[in-house]
Design a protein around this motif. Structure first.
Motif, PDB file in Angstrom:
ATOM      1  N   VAL C 182       0.840  -1.203   0.000  1.00 58.75           N
ATOM      2  CA  VAL C 182       0.000   0.000   0.000  1.00 58.75           C
ATOM      3  C   VAL C 182       0.875   1.253   0.000  1.00 58.75           C
ATOM      4  O   VAL C 182       0.618   2.212  -0.734  1.00 58.75           O
ATOM      5  N   VAL C 183       1.946   1.221   0.789  1.00 57.63           N
ATOM      6  CA  VAL C 183       2.811   2.397   0.857  1.00 57.63           C
ATOM      7  C   VAL C 183       3.476   2.664  -0.497  1.00 57.63           C
ATOM      8  O   VAL C 183       3.467   3.792  -0.994  1.00 57.63           O
ATOM      9  N   VAL C 184       4.014   1.605  -1.097  1.00 57.94           N
ATOM     10  CA  VAL C 184       4.681   1.786  -2.396  1.00 57.94           C
ATOM     11  C   VAL C 184       3.697   2.329  -3.429  1.00 57.94           C
ATOM     12  O   VAL C 184       3.998   3.272  -4.169  1.00 57.94           O
ATOM     13  N   VAL C 185       2.522   1.732  -3.461  1.00 53.41           N
ATOM     14  CA  VAL C 185       1.519   2.180  -4.436  1.00 53.41           C
ATOM     15  C   VAL C 185       1.149   3.638  -4.186  1.00 53.41           C
ATOM     16  O   VAL C 185       1.103   4.453  -5.103  1.00 53.41           O
ATOM     17  N   ALA C 186       0.917   3.970  -2.924  1.00 60.35           N
ATOM     18  CA  ALA C 186       0.504   5.332  -2.610  1.00 60.35           C
ATOM     19  C   ALA C 186       1.595   6.325  -3.025  1.00 60.35           C
ATOM     20  O   ALA C 186       1.314   7.349  -3.655  1.00 60.35           O
ATOM     21  N   ILE C 187       2.842   5.992  -2.683  1.00 63.62           N
ATOM     22  CA  ILE C 187       3.929   6.920  -3.005  1.00 63.62           C
ATOM     23  C   ILE C 187       4.031   7.126  -4.508  1.00 63.62           C
ATOM     24  O   ILE C 187       4.053   8.257  -5.005  1.00 63.62           O
ATOM     25  N   PHE C 188       4.072   6.023  -5.255  1.00 67.46           N
ATOM     26  CA  PHE C 188       4.286   6.187  -6.688  1.00 67.46           C
ATOM     27  C   PHE C 188       3.063   6.753  -7.390  1.00 67.46           C
ATOM     28  O   PHE C 188       3.184   7.485  -8.363  1.00 67.46           O
ATOM     29  N   ASP C 189       1.887   6.431  -6.886  1.00 66.83           N
ATOM     30  CA  ASP C 189       0.697   7.025  -7.481  1.00 66.83           C
ATOM     31  C   ASP C 189       0.742   8.539  -7.302  1.00 66.83           C
ATOM     32  O   ASP C 189       0.494   9.310  -8.234  1.00 66.83           O
ATOM     33  N   PHE C 190       1.129   8.950  -6.098  1.00 67.50           N
ATOM     34  CA  PHE C 190       1.229  10.382  -5.817  1.00 67.50           C
ATOM     35  C   PHE C 190       2.313  11.019  -6.693  1.00 67.50           C
ATOM     36  O   PHE C 190       2.076  12.028  -7.359  1.00 67.50           O
ATOM     37  N   LEU C 191       3.481  10.400  -6.708  1.00 65.78           N
ATOM     38  CA  LEU C 191       4.590  10.980  -7.472  1.00 65.78           C
ATOM     39  C   LEU C 191       4.235  11.090  -8.952  1.00 65.78           C
ATOM     40  O   LEU C 191       4.506  12.095  -9.608  1.00 65.78           O
ATOM     41  N   LEU C 192       3.622  10.047  -9.464  1.00 66.12           N
ATOM     42  CA  LEU C 192       3.320  10.030 -10.894  1.00 66.12           C
ATOM     43  C   LEU C 192       2.342  11.147 -11.243  1.00 66.12           C
ATOM     44  O   LEU C 192       2.376  11.699 -12.332  1.00 66.12           O
ATOM     45  N   ARG C 193       1.470  11.459 -10.316  1.00 67.73           N
ATOM     46  CA  ARG C 193       0.536  12.539 -10.603  1.00 67.73           C
ATOM     47  C   ARG C 193       1.134  13.904 -10.322  1.00 67.73           C
ATOM     48  O   ARG C 193       0.810  14.874 -10.998  1.00 67.73           O
ATOM     49  N   ARG C 194       2.026  13.976  -9.341  1.00 70.29           N
ATOM     50  CA  ARG C 194       2.420  15.284  -8.878  1.00 70.29           C
ATOM     51  C   ARG C 194       3.869  15.673  -9.110  1.00 70.29           C
ATOM     52  O   ARG C 194       4.180  16.859  -9.144  1.00 70.29           O
ATOM     53  N   ALA C 195       4.757  14.703  -9.208  1.00 66.13           N
ATOM     54  CA  ALA C 195       6.167  15.082  -9.257  1.00 66.13           C
ATOM     55  C   ALA C 195       6.574  15.514 -10.659  1.00 66.13           C
ATOM     56  O   ALA C 195       6.177  14.919 -11.653  1.00 66.13           O
ATOM     57  N   THR C 196       7.372  16.561 -10.689  1.00 65.86           N
ATOM     58  CA  THR C 196       7.871  17.079 -11.955  1.00 65.86           C
ATOM     59  C   THR C 196       8.611  16.011 -12.737  1.00 65.86           C
ATOM     60  O   THR C 196       8.426  15.860 -13.942  1.00 65.86           O
ATOM     61  N   ALA C 197       9.457  15.260 -12.038  1.00 65.35           N
ATOM     62  CA  ALA C 197      10.286  14.277 -12.729  1.00 65.35           C
ATOM     63  C   ALA C 197       9.407  13.261 -13.458  1.00 65.35           C
ATOM     64  O   ALA C 197       9.717  12.855 -14.580  1.00 65.35           O
TER      65      ALA C 197
END
Ligand SMILES: Nc1ncnc2c1ncn2[C@@H]1O[C@H](COP(=O)(O)OP(=O)(O)OP(=O)(O)O)[C@@H](O)[C@H]1O
Ligand SMILES: Nc1ncnc2c1ncn2[C@@H]1O[C@H](COP(=O)(O)OP(=O)(O)OP(=O)(O)O)[C@@H](O)[C@H]1O
Ligand SMILES: [Mg+2]
Ligand SMILES: [Mg+2]
Lengths: 512, 318, 327, 327
Positions: C182-197
């Motif tokens: 759950v943590v991995v999914v949450a982090i990457f889901d967030f990053l993919l939507r929000r992180a510039t990189a």
């Protein structure tokens, strides 16, 4: 011309979800006439043509051919009805040869089980030759965008049609090719073929067409005979207001002595062009003209590091620029707008906001490397407003925009950053008169703030009206330079084509 | 009720769990598992996953477990991954016996299998004897599958130990794929014109290998483990030399008995410390169910469909 | 239209937002399946069954995350199953050689990343495509697993309990595996939507040339995404090792199809430019619910595959219609 | 640049034409491998060995033909292995029920085509993509094989010899299998280059919209190519049945990757629009030569995978360079 119109549109409407692209429009095309269709970007011109061409289906309304109501269910049906459509967006099979693309409809209709390549080449050659000497055995992927546009036109010319629709065919063409196209159109007209001609270039419309129909915001405004109207009148009907000054004021001559911002020395790429020298001063708008395939785009792309240079150097603001990739150029403050909007200008599947912010994400990045989406939305909204992008919202994918509006998004992307030098390759390709004025004013404003601007354009009035100085490229070399006082169409054409200038012009041209 | 202690309570259910559950190797096991169950008046079920995937097999094992069965006869695809699930089963009171493959470090009660080493050894002897103890042979492998590796290792070891004139000339991985086996045997035959025999630890490869051997003129003896209808036909026709087949039915029947006893340890009272210590008195760590040698003479008895018809049952579907 | 790139104005209610998401259709379908199942089997709606279903896809789910990002950039990785196995085998072998399991695992993950880097090199520098590069890597890395283990499973029975806990332990009844997932999914889901990189990943996948013309070093983006996918596979491998206490050289064979299918069901396109982590996770959940249901319903094995395929096809078609309706 | 699309003027010598072909690089690589092998093993350069290698890939080669055409149109078919098996199983079961093997085979091929038609329906009418449709089909059809066979191989020992001859017999020393393979490849290679109908496949794969604008019914094209690929899989299944005299329900599992790899090595792109039959056949030949060589050289099974993968990667890279040089 007493018989029924060849093509008649009655009370036709079309909506894309909440966006009403057309509401109750009409159009009448007589036999053997060249009928112009005008309207701002997003007025619904292409949408209407796509319905006539069987690509889209109308929500309401009728299409009549020779007085008979028809439903055009597919492009194949349209062809059977004698309608040929040159799309605004280039749609060619990149992996196939020019010849196969030109003859694709014939190949499709062919009954014989095997191909006859000889015949295909011969026919394609015949159609192509009328327009430009593009070898028909090359792969389309190897052609420049303007050449592809010519192939697209040649493709329509092979069809045995009674209605030919040309949706902004000259947007990527130079004067020479455009003139050739016009003479073909006049020929067709004589043979009784009717033509719908869509363009944002008033001059073309007034020299070529018989009547003009104007759309505004998806509604029908008026149809006039060309003889009884004027460009200003058409523009007023299109935009709904008067446009007083087409081009912004030029650089005051005393300011022209600003510092040199970009200097290119003896640049060659080893294949397309050689020994190019070029200087751009701060605050200056430099135009580059030339024929199709002269190598203008290649020169610009090489300066920016999008192509490999074989020799020569580029200096920005006095400092030599070492560019390994285009990203370095952007970092240094040098940006380039591609002439190939669909191929390399926009991200069709992504939202308008995401498109506008692509060039400089750093600016929108907040803490922890996260994107500030509010800032992104604000930036996109304000630029879209300024350029008059007609859209459902900044979240809409760019693919839902009209051609001209897509181009505005591409330009918005360039304007979203604060570069030192902007190079724009055919920036106003497909952009309506009103928006063009706005873009030109923006460019001039930027120049006045000290930004150096290079505009590559095939539209001579734009070069003349906008630029302070114009370089003309011929066959990969700079053929000459024209200063502010020397700018006129004839001079540019002569330098571009290499025809010896007449004595009257001799004094005005400074050979480089 | 007291008259016969060997009777299940209503709802007492015993489950068999395997991977690649659609293949016929398991069917004779379940057939006897089921028969034993019926004789005890118990419910039985055949579960597992059609995939060759340990993760999915564990999921199906866990699901079976969630229904709290009395016992599970499991073929653990890999041994150690099953330690935790098996131990969890034991903790919740479900008896576990492994068959054909083991999870030795788990708390499973028993392990029943044919002896893979003996199978390989026998196969080697049979091949070598028929070749007069002299000649070239090759093996097809399925590296990574434990019981297959054991059979191959035993085959090769026996040849080296007892038949010094038998020369191993090639090993190829056929990974249970008949087309790969076909190509491998053709290539081996090219490289080694005197190749006299080829051994493989399972039946899928044998179909391809036998065809290749046949096309090569029929001088290569194909020896394998396990059988199916096609293999039996080829054995009868002399196109396959022979097969060693584990006694699957006994795995099922004895497997059930072991499970049942593990669930009902109160029935026995061996002379040991179990009673006093309160541990499960049913402890038989290992049972060898034996194997058969399938040749022309007895091949007819190994056809699954004939067997089903003879017994009048519906196989795994009941 | 991508929910992730689309800016959502503050005016819209969260319910409307949910309904307009690309994933809404999938959620509806999964819920419908679950409701149907809870009527059909009394065992379905139990924590034990849910735990089994979640456990069965949560480690794979970590790989799905990497694969989805790679698909978005226009790549594909057929080697994930092999790399998962490689990470297990390397960590396991190092542990058996005496290293402590934590260091061994880190090395296992590092070598997985290295494999990703090698693939990235072949894709970006040599210029091969992801398909063929990762296919070769799949074969090579599987071979390496065989070489290291000599074909026999490594028994890691002696792994210390605090390490095994990663895969087998639980916190307040919730297995760590599920928490990590759950943590991995949450982090990457967030990053993919929000992180510039990660935004650059979308640009590159949507139109590589336009991305280059926007000053994005697309080769760098592709390289790092390839590395990321392999690294997450490596992480999954280590967790599998902790869960199974073993390193089997054949582990993960054929896993790639399941993982790619999950991402594609969740809306990722093989042509690049689109996909969401959340959708992909729903994809793998759907596959898992279907498999589990068939087992629970005691469907004959002969019919399981067929029914499973049909449900899959029906679900994807239904999702397609629900999605098409909206746009 | 595709040799097939590029018109070659009559002035060019056939040697120059050969050298300029997309496939020249692959030919060079395969020849180089063969030469190396003939030094390493005296058995390599024998007719027997070549016959063995040809036999080993010629039936798969028929499937490769279908897959390549499908890849050109922009599709993909993961179900080929299942369909091959299904065709075997259906024909086999019908034969066992008393039908004559020829009719049984025709029906087997027909039902394979039908599966292709169903997939084509989901792709063109429902609008799913080829990947997910064929993935579902792969599972469903495999399930059907299990249902029909009840999990046990059908022994078709009683097939009449004249039928078995298709798979096992030979004409003047040349196996029928190889003859069929060569004929199928030659026909489709020719058709793909010269037939009007097959040109539409290229156009559709290259730019579906452009093809539509020219009046090509691209959905029809995609439908029929999907059917063709499944039909050729069906043909391959029948030949396999004749060769092995059996119909195993697990046959062909995992075959799809090998087949797609062959086509991609031979120049087909997963994005559609390019590929040649000849190239794809060279691709499968390369894979086969590598496998055979490792066996001939008696490489340890543990190392075979690794070496095979490395050779594959090296060959593809070399081909890429040879190809890039020219253009
Ligand atoms: N697929 C689509 N989805 C949603 N909206 C669309 C779509 N295609 C066109 N539109 C909208 O319809 C309107 C008319 O577009 P159209 O392309 O006809 O304009 P146009 O007059 O040809 O403009 P231009 O001069 O820029 O080519 C625009 O507002 C555009 O955003
Ligand atoms: N990818 C390519 N491969 C091979 N030749 C190309 C390629 N792109 C362009 N060309 C050729 O290079 C020539 C120069 O094209 P380029 O676009 O630079 O011309 P230009 O002066 O910018 O004119 P315009 O932009 O008006 O077409 C053209 O003749 C074109 O056919
Ligand atoms: Mg338009
Ligand atoms: Mg240009």
């Amino acid at each position: 011309m007493t018989d029924a119109p060849v093509l008649q549109i009655r009370n036709l409407s079309k909506a894309f979800g909440p966006v009403k692209a057309l509401s109750g429009v009409q159009l009448e095309l007589r036999r053997g006439e060249v009928h112009a269709l005008c309207g701002e970007n997003g007025a619904g011109k292409s949408t209407l043509m796509n319905m006539i061409g069987g690509v889209l289906q109308p929500d309401e309304g009728e299409i009549l051919i020779d007085g008979q109501p028809v439903t055009v269910t597919s492009p194949a049906t349209a062809q059977k009805l004698g309608i040929a459509l040159v799309h605004q967006e280039i749609a060619l099979c990149q992996d196939a040869t020019v010849a196969e693309n030109i003859c694709m409809a014939a190949i499709n209709a062919r009954r014989a089980p095997l191909m006859n390549y000889g015949e295909v080449y011969a026919q394609a050659e015949k159609a192509m030759k009328q327009l430009a000497p593009i070898p028909v055995r090359t792969k389309v992927a190897d052609l420049s965008i303007s050449s592809q546009q010519l192939v697209e036109i040649a493709k329509a010319l092979t069809l045995d049609c009674k209605v030919l629709i040309l949706d902004e065919p000259t947007a990527a063409l130079t004067e020479t090719e455009a003139q050739r196209l016009f003479s073909i159109v006049r020929d067709l007209k004589v043979r009784g073929i009717s033509v719908i001609y869509i363009s944002h270039r008033m001059a073309e419309i007034f020299s070529l067409c018989d009547r003009v129909t104007v759309f505004r915001d998806g509604r029908y405004v008026a149809t006039e005979a060309i003889a009884s109207t004027s460009p200003d009148d058409v523009v007023r009907k299109m935009v709904g207001r008067e446009i007083t000054q087409l081009y912004p004021d030029k650089l005051a001559s005393d300011a022209a002595s600003g510092r040199t911002l970009l200097s290119v020395n003896d640049l060659s790429d080893g294949s397309r062009f050689a020994n190019v020298d070029l200087d751009l001063k701060a605050g200056e708008i430099l135009g580059i003209g030339g024929l199709i395939g002269a190598g203008r785009s290649e020169i610009a792309q090489t300066i920016c590091g999008l192509r490999q240079a074989s020799s020569g150097s580029v200096a920005l603001d006095g400092k030599p620029l070492t560019i390994r990739s285009y990203a370095d150029a952007v970092q240094a403050g040098l940006v380039y707008l591609s002439e190939d909007r669909k191929g390399s200008g926009v991200f069709l599947d992504l939202s308008i906001a995401a498109n506008v912010s692509a060039l400089d994400l750093g600016k929108l990045t907040g803490r922890f490397g996260l994107l500030d989406r509010r800032a992104e939305a604000d930036q996109a909204a304000s630029l879209a407003k300024r350029l008059g992008v007609r859209m459902a919202g900044i979240d809409a994918p760019v693919s839902t925009l009209s051609g001209g509006n897509q181009q505005k998004v591409a330009i918005a992307k360039q304007l979203s950053v604060s570069p030192k030098v902007i190079i724009m390759d055919e920036p106003t390709r497909g952009i309506d008169v009103g928006a063009k004025v706005e873009i030109h004013r923006l460019l001039r404003d930027l120049a006045n703030q000290g930004v150096g601007i290079i505009v590559i354009s095939s539209e001579l009035p734009e070069l003349i009206g906008l630029c302070d100085r114009v370089l003309v490229v011929r066959e990969g070399a700079i053929a000459g330079e024209l200063g502010a006082g020397q700018l006129d169409e004839e001079a540019i054409i002569m330098l571009a084509s290499g025809v010896q200038p007449t004595p009257a012009h001799q004094g005005q041209v400074n050979h480089v | 009720e007291t008259a016969n202690p060997f009777k299940c309570q209503p709802g007492e259910k015993y489950v068999m769990n395997v991977m690649v559950s659609g293949v016929e190797y398991w069917f004779p096991v379940y057939e006897m598992f089921k028969q034993a169950g019926q004789q005890f008046g118990c419910e039985t079920a055949y579960t597992g996953t059609p995939e060759y995937d340990v993760n999915k097999q564990i999921a199906s094992f866990d699901q079976a477990l969630a229904q709290k069965p009395a016992g599970i006869l499991v073929h653990p695809m890999n041994s150690d991954p099953f330690i935790e699930p098996i131990n969890r089963a034991i903790e919740q009171g479900t008896a576990v016996v492994t068959f054909a493959a083991d999870s030795p470090n788990s708390k499973r009660v028993s392990y029943i299998t044919s002896d893979n080493v003996a199978e390989g050894t026998y196969a080697a002897d049979a091949v070598a004897e028929s070749m007069g103890g002299k000649g070239e042979y090759a093996v097809l492998e399925n590296p990574g599958q434990d019981n297959h590796d054991k059979r191959v290792a035993a085959f090769v070891a026996r040849m080296e130990a007892k038949w010094p004139d038998m020369k191993l000339v090639g090993r190829a991985a056929s990974n249970q794929d008949p087309t790969k086996a076909y190509q491998a045997v053709l290539s081996l035959a090219q490289a080694h014109p005197d190749l006299g025999a080829v051994f493989m630890p399972e039946a899928n490869s044998a179909i391809g290998a036998a065809q290749a051997a046949k096309e090569g003129g029929g001088k290569i003896k194909v020896m394998l483990a396990d059988v199916n209808a096609k293999i039996l036909d080829m054995i009868k026709a002399g196109e396959i030399f022979g097969s060693v087949n584990p006694n699957q039915g006994m795995q099922g029947y004895m497997g059930f008995m072991l499970l049942w006893l593990a669930k009902h340890p109160e029935l026995i009272d061996p002379m040991n410390d179990a009673k006093r210590a309160g541990t499960n008195a049913m402890k038989v760590p290992f049972v060898d169910n034996g194997f058969s040698i399938v040749t022309k003479d007895n091949a007819d008895d190994f056809y699954w469909d004939k067997y089903l018809k003879r017994r009048g049952t519906k196989g795994i579907e009941e | 239209m991508h929910a992730d790139i689309k800016a959502t104005g503050p005016s819209r209610s969260s319910f409307a937002r949910l309904a307009s998401m690309r994933e809404a259709g999938l959620i509806v379908i999964i819920l419908a399946l679950c409701i149907a199942m809870s009527f059909a089997s009394p065992h379905f709606l139990t924590w034990g069954n849910f735990r089994a279903m979640l456990m069965s896809f949560s480690i794979e789910g970590i790989v799905v995350v990497g694969m989805t990002i790679l698909l978005i950039v226009g790549g594909i990785d057929l080697s994930v199953g092999s790399v998962v196995c490689f990470s297990m085998v390397v960590s396991g072998a190092l542990f058996l050689m005496g290293l402590d399991p934590w260091t061994a695992s880190l090395i296992g993950i590092a070598v997985s990343a290295l494999i990703g880097a090698v693939m990235g090199f072949f894709v970006t520098v040599v210029g091969l495509n992801h398909f063929i590069t990762s296919l070769a890597a799949m074969v090579i890395v599987r071979g390496l697993c065989l070489v290291i283990t000599k074909g026999t499973p490594l028994s890691l029975f002696t792994l210390p309990p605090e390490f095994k806990a990663i895969g087998q332990g639980s916190f307040q009844g919730i297995p760590y595996v599920i928490i990590i997932f759950v943590v991995v999914v949450a982090i990457f889901d967030f990053l993919l939507r929000r992180a510039t990189a990660f935004r650059k990943v979308f640009y590159t996948g949507s139109n590589e040339k336009a991305a280059q013309f926007s000053g994005i070093k697309t080769n760098q983006v592709k390289f790092w995404v390839t590395v990321l996918c392999a690294t997450l596979s490596g992480v999954a491998g280590v967790i599998y090792m902790a869960r199974f206490g073993a390193a089997t050289p054949t582990f993960g064979a054929g896993m790639e199809l399941n993982i790619i299918a999950a991402a594609v069901i969740g809306g990722a396109s093989l042509k690049g430019g689109s996909g969401t982590i959340f959708g992909a996770i729903l994809g793998i959940a759907l596959l898992s619910v279907v498999t589990s249901s068939l087992i629970l319903l005691d469907i004959s094995v002969y019919w399981q595959d067929m029914i499973k395929g049909c449900i899959l096809l029906a679900a994807v078609s239904a999702d397609h219609f629900l999605h098409a309706k909206k746009s």
